[in-house]
Design a protein around this motif. Structure first.
Motif, PDB file in Angstrom:
ATOM      1  N   GLU A 112      -2.545   8.156  -4.509  1.00 20.41           N
ATOM      2  CA  GLU A 112      -3.546   7.828  -3.496  1.00 20.41           C
ATOM      3  C   GLU A 112      -4.761   7.096  -4.073  1.00 20.41           C
ATOM      4  O   GLU A 112      -5.333   6.230  -3.416  1.00 20.41           O
ATOM      5  CB  GLU A 112      -3.987   9.112  -2.778  1.00 20.41           C
ATOM      6  N   TYR A 139       0.831  -1.210   0.000  1.00 15.15           N
ATOM      7  CA  TYR A 139       0.000   0.000   0.000  1.00 15.15           C
ATOM      8  C   TYR A 139       0.866   1.261   0.000  1.00 15.15           C
ATOM      9  O   TYR A 139       0.580   2.222  -0.716  1.00 15.15           O
ATOM     10  CB  TYR A 139      -0.941   0.018   1.207  1.00 15.15           C
ATOM     11  N   ASN A 140       1.932   1.247   0.803  1.00 13.78           N
ATOM     12  CA  ASN A 140       2.820   2.408   0.867  1.00 13.78           C
ATOM     13  C   ASN A 140       3.525   2.641  -0.474  1.00 13.78           C
ATOM     14  O   ASN A 140       3.617   3.783  -0.938  1.00 13.78           O
ATOM     15  CB  ASN A 140       3.850   2.247   1.986  1.00 13.78           C
ATOM     16  N   ARG A 141       4.013   1.564  -1.083  1.00 15.59           N
ATOM     17  CA  ARG A 141       4.705   1.696  -2.376  1.00 15.59           C
ATOM     18  C   ARG A 141       3.733   2.133  -3.478  1.00 15.59           C
ATOM     19  O   ARG A 141       4.100   2.928  -4.344  1.00 15.59           O
ATOM     20  CB  ARG A 141       5.383   0.371  -2.772  1.00 15.59           C
ATOM     21  N   ILE A 142       2.505   1.643  -3.430  1.00 14.33           N
ATOM     22  CA  ILE A 142       1.496   2.053  -4.414  1.00 14.33           C
ATOM     23  C   ILE A 142       1.250   3.550  -4.293  1.00 14.33           C
ATOM     24  O   ILE A 142       1.176   4.266  -5.296  1.00 14.33           O
ATOM     25  CB  ILE A 142       0.177   1.266  -4.224  1.00 14.33           C
ATOM     26  N   SER A 143       1.117   4.043  -3.060  1.00 10.31           N
ATOM     27  CA  SER A 143       0.915   5.482  -2.843  1.00 10.31           C
ATOM     28  C   SER A 143       2.066   6.280  -3.435  1.00 10.31           C
ATOM     29  O   SER A 143       1.847   7.291  -4.116  1.00 10.31           O
ATOM     30  CB  SER A 143       0.816   5.803  -1.346  1.00 10.31           C
ATOM     31  N   GLU A 144       3.293   5.830  -3.184  1.00  6.55           N
ATOM     32  CA  GLU A 144       4.472   6.540  -3.675  1.00  6.55           C
ATOM     33  C   GLU A 144       4.554   6.542  -5.194  1.00  6.55           C
ATOM     34  O   GLU A 144       4.893   7.564  -5.800  1.00  6.55           O
ATOM     35  CB  GLU A 144       5.755   5.885  -3.133  1.00  6.55           C
ATOM     36  N   LYS A 166      -6.427  -1.178  -1.732  1.00  9.31           N
ATOM     37  CA  LYS A 166      -6.769  -1.492  -0.342  1.00  9.31           C
ATOM     38  C   LYS A 166      -8.202  -2.026  -0.235  1.00  9.31           C
ATOM     39  O   LYS A 166      -8.473  -2.943   0.532  1.00  9.31           O
ATOM     40  CB  LYS A 166      -6.586  -0.256   0.533  1.00  9.31           C
ATOM     41  N   TYR A 205      -4.906   4.883  -6.507  1.00 16.29           N
ATOM     42  CA  TYR A 205      -4.582   3.455  -6.627  1.00 16.29           C
ATOM     43  C   TYR A 205      -4.412   2.810  -5.259  1.00 16.29           C
ATOM     44  O   TYR A 205      -4.781   1.655  -5.068  1.00 16.29           O
ATOM     45  CB  TYR A 205      -3.331   3.255  -7.493  1.00 16.29           C
ATOM     46  N   HIS A 206      -3.845   3.557  -4.319  1.00 15.53           N
ATOM     47  CA  HIS A 206      -3.699   3.051  -2.949  1.00 15.53           C
ATOM     48  C   HIS A 206      -5.069   2.636  -2.416  1.00 15.53           C
ATOM     49  O   HIS A 206      -5.248   1.531  -1.912  1.00 15.53           O
ATOM     50  CB  HIS A 206      -3.063   4.129  -2.065  1.00 15.53           C
ATOM     51  N   GLU A 207      -6.056   3.516  -2.546  1.00 19.96           N
ATOM     52  CA  GLU A 207      -7.413   3.226  -2.052  1.00 19.96           C
ATOM     53  C   GLU A 207      -8.050   2.083  -2.835  1.00 19.96           C
ATOM     54  O   GLU A 207      -8.687   1.209  -2.251  1.00 19.96           O
ATOM     55  CB  GLU A 207      -8.291   4.478  -2.133  1.00 19.96           C
TER      56      GLU A 207
END
Length: 167
Positions: free
Chosen positions: A34, A25-30, A41, A36-38
């Motif tokens: 956000e 999740y952290n790498r996706i955000s980076e 998740k 894609y992170h959501e």
């Protein structure tokens, strides 16, 4: 010992994958942001070390997610199966027809359906619970009523082959 290690393996897999998911999740955000992170998740599903996601975004970004997954830990490698029509996940075959999802039982090609023989010396309650629980599993998984009835008929044949009484 070996017995303890065998019992603990699912717990270790769950802990390890849970840790890797947080890294994911952290790498996706980076890398992808956000949104894609959501998305990941919410839509990422996992049972032990089997993961599943329905991807309705750019395929190039799916490949980025796959690369991120395989760079989370040097000792853990993910494989990816993808299909635009149907794919198995655990014992469920998930299909997409006309933008509608449906589910069916998925049996591996090696499944012989040789359930406990009714003439075995197991307690009666064990032999009685097998048809009930197998039928319940079909009714829980199979989304289409006609297919569900077909799967129940198939189950009846498998059980009769194992000498279960017709009733």
């Amino acid at each position: 010992g070996t017995a303890m290690g065998t019992k603990m393996a699912p717990t270790y897999a769950t802990l390890t994958l849970g840790y890797l998911e947080e890294k994911l999740y952290n790498r996706i955000s980076e890398i992808l942001g956000e949104e894609y992170h959501e998305f990941i998740k919410i839509n990422w599903k996992r049972y032990l070390d089997d993961c599943f996601i329905i991807w309705n975004k750019e395929e190039s970004n799916l490949n980025i997610v796959y690369t991120i997954l395989n760079n989370l830990d040097p000792d853990i490698k993910f494989t990816m199966e993808k299909s635009s029509s149907q794919i198995p996940f655990l014992d469920v075959l998930v299909s997409l027809n006309n933008n509608k999802l449906s589910t069916d039982i998925f049996y591996k090609s090696t499944d012989t359906h040789q359930y406990l023989h009714f003439g075995s010396s197991h307690p009666r309650h064990v032999k009685r619970s097998i048809p009930y629980n197998l039928a319940r599993r079909i009714c829980t998984i199979v989304s289409d009523e006609e297919t569900r009835n077909q799967r129940l008929d198939e189950l009846k044949t498998y059980l009769i082959n194992q000498q279960y009484p017709y009733k």
